[in-house]
Scaffold this motif. Structure first.
Motif, mmCIF file in Angstrom:
data_model
loop_
_atom_site.group_PDB
_atom_site.id
_atom_site.type_symbol
_atom_site.label_atom_id
_atom_site.label_comp_id
_atom_site.label_asym_id
_atom_site.label_seq_id
_atom_site.Cartn_x
_atom_site.Cartn_y
_atom_site.Cartn_z
ATOM 1 N N ILE A 353 -5.697 8.864 16.520
ATOM 2 C CA ILE A 353 -4.923 9.459 17.522
ATOM 3 C C ILE A 353 -5.615 8.900 18.657
ATOM 4 O O ILE A 353 -4.957 8.560 19.760
ATOM 5 N N ILE A 354 -6.757 9.432 18.824
ATOM 6 C CA ILE A 354 -7.531 9.133 19.897
ATOM 7 C C ILE A 354 -7.900 7.533 20.488
ATOM 8 O O ILE A 354 -7.626 7.125 21.571
ATOM 9 N N VAL A 355 -7.738 6.929 19.511
ATOM 10 C CA VAL A 355 -7.815 5.259 19.717
ATOM 11 C C VAL A 355 -6.521 4.866 20.176
ATOM 12 O O VAL A 355 -6.330 4.267 21.284
ATOM 13 N N GLU A 356 -5.402 5.310 19.570
ATOM 14 C CA GLU A 356 -3.814 5.211 20.036
ATOM 15 C C GLU A 356 -3.875 5.638 21.646
ATOM 16 O O GLU A 356 -3.229 4.853 22.329
ATOM 17 N N ILE A 357 -4.477 6.606 21.855
ATOM 18 C CA ILE A 357 -4.156 7.118 23.338
ATOM 19 C C ILE A 357 -5.140 6.481 24.497
ATOM 20 O O ILE A 357 -4.530 6.103 25.370
ATOM 21 N N THR A 358 -6.272 6.167 23.860
ATOM 22 C CA THR A 358 -7.236 5.597 24.993
ATOM 23 C C THR A 358 -7.467 4.019 24.940
ATOM 24 O O THR A 358 -7.872 3.318 25.778
ATOM 25 N N LEU A 359 -6.787 3.403 23.866
ATOM 26 C CA LEU A 359 -6.719 1.785 23.763
ATOM 27 C C LEU A 359 -6.281 1.128 25.184
ATOM 28 O O LEU A 359 -6.762 -0.013 25.517
ATOM 29 N N PRO A 360 -5.020 1.729 25.632
ATOM 30 C CA PRO A 360 -4.610 0.863 26.625
ATOM 31 C C PRO A 360 -5.509 0.911 27.898
ATOM 32 O O PRO A 360 -5.683 0.002 28.741
ATOM 33 N N PHE A 361 -6.338 2.200 27.996
ATOM 34 C CA PHE A 361 -7.206 2.003 29.278
ATOM 35 C C PHE A 361 -8.481 1.045 28.972
ATOM 36 O O PHE A 361 -8.966 0.619 29.752
ATOM 37 N N PHE A 362 -8.892 1.004 27.403
ATOM 38 C CA PHE A 362 -9.880 0.284 27.259
ATOM 39 C C PHE A 362 -9.292 -1.313 27.527
ATOM 40 O O PHE A 362 -10.291 -2.150 28.049
ATOM 41 N N ASN A 363 -8.177 -1.527 27.077
ATOM 42 C CA ASN A 363 -7.659 -2.939 27.332
ATOM 43 C C ASN A 363 -7.567 -3.281 28.888
ATOM 44 O O ASN A 363 -8.060 -4.386 29.269
ATOM 45 N N SER A 364 -7.479 -2.484 29.548
ATOM 46 C CA SER A 364 -6.873 -2.659 31.136
ATOM 47 C C SER A 364 -8.660 -3.175 31.853
ATOM 48 O O SER A 364 -8.636 -4.021 32.643
ATOM 49 N N PHE A 365 -9.553 -2.498 31.402
ATOM 50 C CA PHE A 365 -11.017 -2.770 31.889
ATOM 51 C C PHE A 365 -11.525 -3.966 31.355
ATOM 52 O O PHE A 365 -12.519 -4.805 31.677
ATOM 53 N N THR A 366 -11.217 -4.204 29.951
ATOM 54 C CA THR A 366 -11.601 -5.391 29.151
ATOM 55 C C THR A 366 -10.862 -6.649 29.314
ATOM 56 O O THR A 366 -11.395 -7.861 28.776
ATOM 57 N N HIS A 367 -9.717 -6.558 29.880
ATOM 58 C CA HIS A 367 -8.728 -7.516 30.001
ATOM 59 C C HIS A 367 -8.411 -8.204 28.849
ATOM 60 O O HIS A 367 -8.081 -9.430 28.439
ATOM 61 N N LYS A 368 -8.213 -7.252 27.806
ATOM 62 C CA LYS A 368 -7.666 -7.555 26.403
ATOM 63 C C LYS A 368 -6.253 -6.928 26.001
ATOM 64 O O LYS A 368 -5.838 -6.222 26.750
ATOM 65 N N ASP A 369 -5.752 -7.449 25.128
ATOM 66 C CA ASP A 369 -4.428 -6.804 24.344
ATOM 67 C C ASP A 369 -4.630 -6.393 22.818
ATOM 68 O O ASP A 369 -4.002 -7.022 22.022
#
Length: 700
Positions: A353-369
């Protein structure tokens, strides 16, 4: 029995709420951090693997070494590809060249729409036989067979044609020739070492070069890929390279040229060579992140083990009563391990659940999808199951085996503590936990120190307050002097110059014959082709001689600038002694008129070395090499100068879209991978300290 164990496990969770929250949350955070890092690493390792023949596609690179100076190039001369295919058809199934005129900006028009595109390439008709892309319209086998044909991506079709059917429509390239859309493909997957929006037929280039492609074996602007025959090995191909170079390359350079292979799927993480289509990542960064992820999980597991063993010892009477009523040792072991599995599963669910919530933020600064769907693959599901079982066994097995062998009398007397040695083990684990955390802090500080060095290092030239305007292929090239003089009329513009590449980011190599070398032996050195006031604009220091002087009309033909490293490389006595030395180029018999300080012509990932600053006099040469104009401006006058620039642009370049960038910002992009790594390391180091703190609080 199983139902009873589950009831007891949940009763214990309810009974020890604070302990359970600390235990589960610490493990959940560790698991979540480990999963996020693992998803990132899996994403990086999957680059270019979507091509059907990915395991047989190779890129050919060229190393030129002239006494320790040269380049390791990702590209090759035009004739190499099909000459190689013709020589070794039993080893090479298909081959393709990709070309962009060494200018990553192209004007594309459709009716009233005009855009400067950075993803425009030309390729041989074999392109879609080597690489695999999903066609929405058109035929992959024939899409690039005709001259003046182009295949575009789905998003590009929407950009230019909207709801219209793009197939058969005509785009105009650089206002010079039409290109008919003969195919539309799905957008290029993010996990590609190069991305494009347009692939036009290579035969379309013939018109620009007088009906045929360049036949020189020196100029190397083509990225060349081939498919290895199924019954061949890359070693067999590389063994043929020396004889191929000796047979076809010029005598003056064949002893200095080496060809080598790169597997397509290795390029993104293992290729740090010159003239890449796009910048790549570094496998070292993957190792660092992988280490951080593993250490984080270890810290979380240590927490879990410590808190679990501490509470098991407090359940002495429960253990004693079960033994009195006939519980077997094996049943107690199963119970303790079962409780660990239940707690670990709860932590895993919360972690996901934590991964699902935080993944968009992680993607934004690593420029990943990156998405969680990767975890649904069978291999990854099995890995998660193995992780749960591993953590459960580590945390439950030791107390289960130890406590289950204690006598019922000792248990009922609550005398386990007198025989319990788990306290020492916990102390060791706590020390190990904080040792790892301190290690992560030290590593993060080192990374940030490195980033700080990259930001503040002396590049040997001035990068502040410089605006760069791409002008290649525009009408400004032919009117450069007039355009420059108009800009210099404004008091906020200190100086103006021009060059063939972005200074501090890239350069080319050119042929020279310095004093002391035979007339038939060209040496290839890194160089920039510039216009007047280049040294002034970038604040480069002259250590001997003089700069180009516009009043001296012979300077572009007769003069050349070299850096101190070149003086040392050539073995000349001093910078002053270098002045007047012969330094021939293709333009003629030039001489050194000035020696400049050493500077970083590319990123700090590579050391600075011998370098040449040259000018061109012939109009054709100027038009070919004048790609960027650089303006040194007064600090704080950015808005004013950009308005002036835009006004002059409209006057000189007509309706071509205007673009510009600040050199300082452009150079920062060279280190974005390091900055991302530093940020990720910082976040997860803080996480490790937080998890370790949770565990310590729980123990107290």
């Amino acid at each position: 029995m199983l139902r009873n164990y589950i009831k007891i496990a949940f009763r214990n969770i309810q009974k020890r709420k604070l302990h359970s929250i600390l235990n589960i949350s610490g493990l959940a955070l560790g698991i979540a951090s480990f999963i996020i890092i693992s998803l990132y690493i899996l994403n990086e390792l999957r680059y270019d693997r979507y091509h059907e023949k990915a395991d047989r596609i190779y890129r050919i690179g060229e190393i030129s070494d002239f006494g320790g100076v040269g380049e390791n190039s990702a590209s090759l001369p035009f004739p190499v590809a099909f000459t190689l295919k013709g020589e070794y058809p039993d080893l090479i199934e298909e081959i393709v060249r990709i070309f962009n005129f060494q200018t990553p900006r192209s004007l594309v028009e459709y009716e009233e729409k005009r855009f400067i595109e950075k993803g425009f390439f030309f390729a041989d008709s074999t392109f879609f036989k080597v690489f695999t892309y999903e066609f929405i319209k058109g035929n992959a086998e024939t899409a690039l067979d005709e001259s003046y044909s182009v295949v575009i991506t789905e998003s590009t079709a929407q950009k230019y044609f909207g709801a219209e059917d793009p197939y058969g429509k005509v785009l105009k390239f650089e206002s010079s020739f039409p290109l008919k859309v003969t195919g539309v493909i799905k957008d290029i997957p993010a996990q590609s070492h190069f991305h494009f929006d347009f692939i036009a037929s290579m035969t379309s280039v013939y018109k620009i070069y007088g009906g045929k492609l360049p036949s020189t074996w020196v100029w190397n602007p083509c990225w060349t890929y081939f498919v290895l025959q199924e019954n061949a090995t890359p070693k067999q191909v590389e063994e043929k390279f020396p004889e191929f170079v000796n047979k076809f390359f010029y005598d003056a350079e064949k002893d200095n040229i080496t060809l080598h292979l790169q597997l397509l799927t290795d390029i993104h993480l293992n290729s740090l060579i010159d003239y890449e289509i796009e910048s790549n990542n570094n496998i070292v960064y993957i190792y660092i992140l992988g280490g951080i992820g593993i250490f984080l999980l270890i810290i979380a597991i240590i927490n879990f083990i410590n808190l679990s063993t501490a509470t098991y010892a407090s359940r002495a009477k429960e253990i004693g009563m079960k033994k009195v009523v006939g519980a077997y040792r094996a049943q107690l072991i199963v119970q303790f391990i079962g409780e660990s599995i239940i707690l670990t599963l709860i932590a895993l669910v919360i972690g996901l659940i934590i991964v699902e919530i935080t993944l968009p933020f992680f993607n934004s600064f690593t420029h990943k999808d990156i998405g969680l769907d990767v975890l649904l693959h069978t291999t990854n599901i099995l890995a998660l199951v193995a992780m749960v079982l591993g953590i459960s066994l580590l945390s439950g097995l030791y107390p289960a085996i130890y406590l289950s062998k204690v006598s019922p009398i000792a248990s009922l007397k609550d005398n386990i503590g007198a025989h319990n040695r788990s306290g020492l083990a916990r102390k060791i684990l706590v020390v190990a936990q904080f040792t790892i955390s301190i290690g992560l802090i030290i590593c993060t500080l080192i990374i940030f120190k490195q980033i700080n060095y990259l930001k503040k290092a002396d590049l040997g030239f001035n990068k502040e307050n410089i605006i760069v305007v791409p002008v290649g292929r525009t009408s400004i090239v032919k009117k450069y002097k007039v355009f420059r003089d108009e800009l210099l009329k404004h008091t906020s513009v200190i100086s103006v110059s021009a060059m063939d590449d972005i200074f501090g980011s890239g350069h080319n190599t050119h042929e020279f014959r310095p004093d002391g070398f035979p007339d038939n032996e060209w040496q290839f050195y890194p160089a920039l082709v510039v216009q007047y006031d280049f040294v002034k604009t970038f604040g480069i220091k002259l250590v001997a001689g003089r700069d180009y002087n516009e009043l001296n009309k012979t300077d572009p033909i007769k003069g050349i600038l070299i850096n101190e490293a070149m003086v040392k490389h050539l073995g000349w006595e001093s910078n002053e002694a270098a002045i007047g030395k012969r330094f021939r180029s293709l333009e003629g018999d030039e001489k050194v008129i000035g020696v400049i300080n050493n500077f970083h012509a590319t990123s700090l990932h590579r050391s600075s070395g011998p370098f040449v600053i040259n000018m061109k006099e012939a109009p054709g040469s100027i038009a070919w090499f004048l790609n960027y104009i650089a303006l040194k401006i007064v600090d704080g006058s950015e808005k004013e100068v950009i308005e002036v620039l835009e006004k002059q642009w409209v006057e000189f370049a007509g309706n071509r879209p205007f673009e510009y960038f600040f050199l300082e910002n452009e150079l920062k992009r060279l280190y974005k991978d390091e900055e991302n790594l530093a940020l990720v390391a910082l976040v997860f180091t803080i996480m490790s300290i937080f998890i370790a703190g949770l565990g310590l609080y729980g123990l107290t």
